[in-house]
Enzyme design. Structure first.
Site: not given
Ligand code: NAI
Ligand code: MG
Length: 497
Positions: A301, A401, A267, A245
């Site tokens: 990503c 990003e 990742e 994420g």
């Molecule tokens: P996020 O990183 O917050 O979410 C990813 C996962 O983490 C989701 O399952 C979410 O519920 C979980 N999560 C959120 N807060 C958490 C916490 N405190 N403890 C444990 N788990 C938690 O990303 P989000 O808000 O969906 O997207 C934000 C930005 O992140 C996007 O705009 C993009 O730039 C990036 N992103 C990158 C990804 C990748 O594959 N590297 C995938 C998704 C988003």
């Protein structure tokens, strides 16, 4: 598309949903509501409409899932013969393959990606299950030559309960990428899918159960990151966290894990460069760059989101990519367009914000740059395939990003400048190189900081190849044999006689 896909698509178009979607939590082999009854909705990004709801776990539910996983680890799974673990994973691969049509329709609907892309995700998930099924009984230790009077050897032992925090861009593929090696190694798993894409991880529970996986080995707790995700990564009985994420959430996950001395695989983000040198095959490079940034509408990503191009071919190559981008056709995921939706309104607004600010700074838009409003995109969340030309190195379009269909072009006039441009961000996930000159390709592969580099085919790779990033792109590697090591601890045993 198959007859079954056609039937499911017709059902969705007629009813606005699909019958038989799983909606509960999956804990210890049982389907249960959240203890306080809380539910959330999931939306279809191609139409902006709610099409299903699901139980949202609270800390109490997560605790139950971790306890179930802990008990299944100690009492069942770590005692199960490795070859038997492999057989179960192998059967799960066969079952997933048999049910691929239903999985791909649900994945496309929940994430907004075109059906054909979802089919690719399910196929790669089947491959991952097969790959790690074959690994289960080949996890071997070493022996150490202490000499006469000792025998010394090591075993690789499963670490225990593992947590998997999943993003919305590759819901099933990311789940299986982490869970398959964990289960092969003898660990148990608790999965927290993204709020936007809760369904296929639940469907996988049924597949694993039918394949013979014992209760408690695989558990799914949907819910918010702040409540369910946080409770999971903070749990003292979790021995490894695999997270995919954003960087900001990765920092929170690592901090939570640190309190319990829990290991992490992170990742995170990327701003991966594609270096195109003057001697590259222009057609092949244009096609490679097109899909490096516009596959899954750039929500990857490791998307190739920067084109670092030699000045000699700058105009010719960018014009060619612009021409190809104009032929991309958006549409509802289930109509299988070649360009899909953005997963959420928040993400769409985030992308648009980057472009609005860049326009205000005077950066040239070579194509795209707007939200899409047409008969095909209806009320869905779509952003035009966008190319921002000749962007300065310190601009946020190069440094940040965006996670959408936006390519930033950087123009260079030497190999040295290409290396400097490729390495100019805080990320180091992937890189592509397009050139006919093997010596330049080798020099660049050596000099570019990235977890994986491909030459003349941006998406070349497979489950066999380790995947992950350096610096702010993360820690550890997924895929390949290396991923297994995250789920094992080495125990050395020495006898004296
Ligand atoms: P996020 O990183 O917050 O979410 C990813 C996962 O983490 C989701 O399952 C979410 O519920 C979980 N999560 C959120 N807060 C958490 C916490 N405190 N403890 C444990 N788990 C938690 O990303 P989000 O808000 O969906 O997207 C934000 C930005 O992140 C996007 O705009 C993009 O730039 C990036 N992103 C990158 C990804 C990748 O594959 N590297 C995938 C998704 C988003
Ligand atoms: Mg959804």
């Amino acid at each position: 598309m198959s007859q079954q896909i056609d039937q499911l698509v017709a059902e969705y178009k007629n009813t606005g949903s699909l019958k038989g979607l799983p909606s509960k939590l999956y804990i210890d082999g049982n389907w249960s509501d959240a203890h306080n009854g809380q539910t959330m909705d999931t939306l279809d990004p191609s139409s902006g409409k709610v099409f299903a709801s699901f139980s949202a776990a609270q800390k109490k539910d997560v605790d139950l899932a971790v306890e179930a996983a802990s008990s299944a680890f100690h009492n069942v799974w770590k005692l199960t013969k490795a070859s038997r673990r492999g057989e179960i994973l192998s059967r799960a691969a066969d079952l997933l393959e048999q049910q691929a049509d239903r999985f791909c329709v649900v994945e496309a609907l929940d994430s907004g990606k075109p059906l054909a892309e979802a089919q690719g995700d399910i196929a790669s998930s089947v491959s991952a299950l097969r790959y790690y099924a074959g690994c289960a009984d080949k996890i071997q230790g070493d022996s150490f030559p202490l000499g006469e009077g000792n025998y010394s050897f090591s075993t690789l032992e499963a670490v225990g309960v593992t947590a998997h925090i999943i993003p919305w861009n590759y819901p099933l593929a990311t789940t299986i990428r982490g869970v398959a090696p964990a289960l092969a190694a003898g660990c148990t798993a608790v999965v927290k899918p993204a709020e936007q894409t809760p369904l296929t991880a639940l469907m996988l529970a049924e597949v694993l159960r039918s394949a013979g996986l014992p209760d408690g080995v695989y558990n799914v707790v949907n819910g918010t990151g702040a409540e369910a995700g946080s409770a999971l990564v903070n749990h003292p009985k979790v021995q490894h966290v695999t997270f995919t994420g954003s960087v900001d959430t990765g920092v929170l996950v690592m901090q939570a894990a640190a309190r319990n001395i829990t290991s992490v695989t992170l990742e995170l983000g990327g701003k991966s460069p594609i270096v195109a040198l003057a001697d590259c095959d222009i057609e092949k490079t244009a096609e490679g760059v097109l899909w490096a940034i516009f596959y899954n509408a750039g929500q990857i990503c490791s998307a190739g989101s920067r084109l670092v191009v030699s000045c000699e071919i700058h105009r010719q190559l960018v014009d060619k990519i612009v021409e190809k981008a104009a032929a991309l056709k958006p549409g509802h995921s289930l109509d299988n367009p070649n360009f899909g939706a953005i997963n959420s309104k928040a993400q769409l607004d985030k992308i648009a914000g980057f472009i609005d600010r860049a326009r205000a700074r005077g950066i040239k838009v070579a194509c795209g740059g707007n939200k899409m409003h047409s008969a095909e995109t209806a009320d869905g969340w779509f952003f035009e395939p966008t190319i921002m030309d000749d962007v300065p190195m310190d601009d946020e379009l190069v440094q940040e990003e965006i996670f959408g269909p936006v390519l930033s072009v950087q123009v260079v006039d030497s190999l040295e400048q290409a290396i400097e441009a490729a390495n100019c961000t805080q990320f180091a996930l992937a890189a592509g190189i397009y050139t006919q000159n093997i010596s330049s390709a080798m020099q660049l592969s050596r000099a570019i900081d990235a977890g994986q580099i491909t030459v003349n085919d941006y998406w070349a790779g497979g489950i066999e190849v380790p995947f992950g990033g350096n610096r702010r792109s993360g820690i550890g590697r997924e895929k390949g044999l290396q991923a297994l090591r995250s789920y094992c601890a080495t125990k050395s045993i020495t006898f004296a006689f």
